[in-house]
Write a protein that holds these residues in place. Structure first.
Motif: not given
Length: 252
Positions: A94-113
């Motif tokens: 869980e991360v607030y939108f304004l605190d999200a980073t590219e690394e967080m985005f890439d990692h979660m998207t890679a695993v979950d999608w």
């Protein structure tokens, strides 16, 4: 008659663990995918083996397509087939939108999608090669239909899984393969008494969380011949959590 074979990703703990154990009880030989906790995966296999089926652990980081290919090489070498794939592996940081980073985005998207996409593709190709009328079950989330804070990455990845399920099911039906999704809501995965997350149960229409066994039994049904006419749809199991316009509906 030989047992059917099921591969469950992310099966060392939580919902995946229960799905693996329950499918073993239902007579499936199982492959238990894990990434970091081999000992937990071995324990799932030990419990599964008590049902008289074959079970073995198989490593793969579901964000790495080469790992996924290697996982299928091992499973087909061991069992010769995968009749049911359960794409359960996922992360839900869980991360607030304004605190999200590219690394967080890439990692979660890679695993979950991405992991779900290519795991399904590789499984389907091998099913088709061996003329297996298989079933692919994707674990999504009730966040497909509801919105929670700190979920601007997680929620959309699950929405992608749900939409992918519909599109891919349309194509795979021509090959005799069904694809469906299961969308759990809050599920009790063994939280300790006093965990603040348990307070949310009071705001749900059914006043409790799902059990992992309830999710597993839904998966078993959807994988069975009894569900042979079900494809391209999603079963939400959340106790009505996404029904109210507001969380408190004491007037009912």
């Amino acid at each position: 008659m030989e047992n059917k074979t099921a591969l469950i990703t992310g099966a060392a703990k939580g919902i995946g663990r229960q799905i693996a154990i329950s499918m073993a009880k239902a007579g499936y030989d199982i492959a238990v995918n894990y990434r970091s906790d081999r000992q937990a995966a071995l324990e799932v296999c030990r419990i599964a083996g008590e049902s008289g089926v074959r079970a073995f652990p198989v490593y793969a980081d579901m964000s790495v397509v080469d790992d996924i290919r290697g996982m299928y090489d091992q499973v087909f070498s061991q069992f010769g087939a995968v009749d049911v794939l359960v794409n359960n592996a996922g992360i839900s940081s869980e991360v607030y939108f304004l605190d999200a980073t590219e690394e967080m985005f890439d990692h979660m998207t890679a695993v979950d999608w991405k992991g779900v996409y290519f795991s399904s593709q590789i499984a389907a190709k091998r099913m088709i090669e061996r003329e297996i009328r298989g079933v692919i079950i994707n674990i999504a989330s009730n966040q497909v239909n509801g919105c929670w804070p700190r979920a601007t990455i997680y929620g959309p990845t699950k929405a992608a899984v749900a939409k992918f399920t519909r599109n891919a099911a349309m194509e795979l039906s021509l090959k005799g393969i069904r694809m469906v999704a299961v969308a759990p809501g809050y599920t009790d995965v063994g939280w300790e008494p006093g965990d603040i997350r348990l307070e949310a149960a009071k705001r749900l229409p059914m006043k409790r969380f799902a059990t992992t066994e309830e999710i597993a039994q839904a998966v078993i049904y959807l994988a069975s011949d009894a569900a042979d006419y079900i494809t391209g749809t999603m079963l939400t199991i959340d106790g009505g959590a996404t029904l109210p316009v507001v969380a408190a509906n004491d007037f009912v």
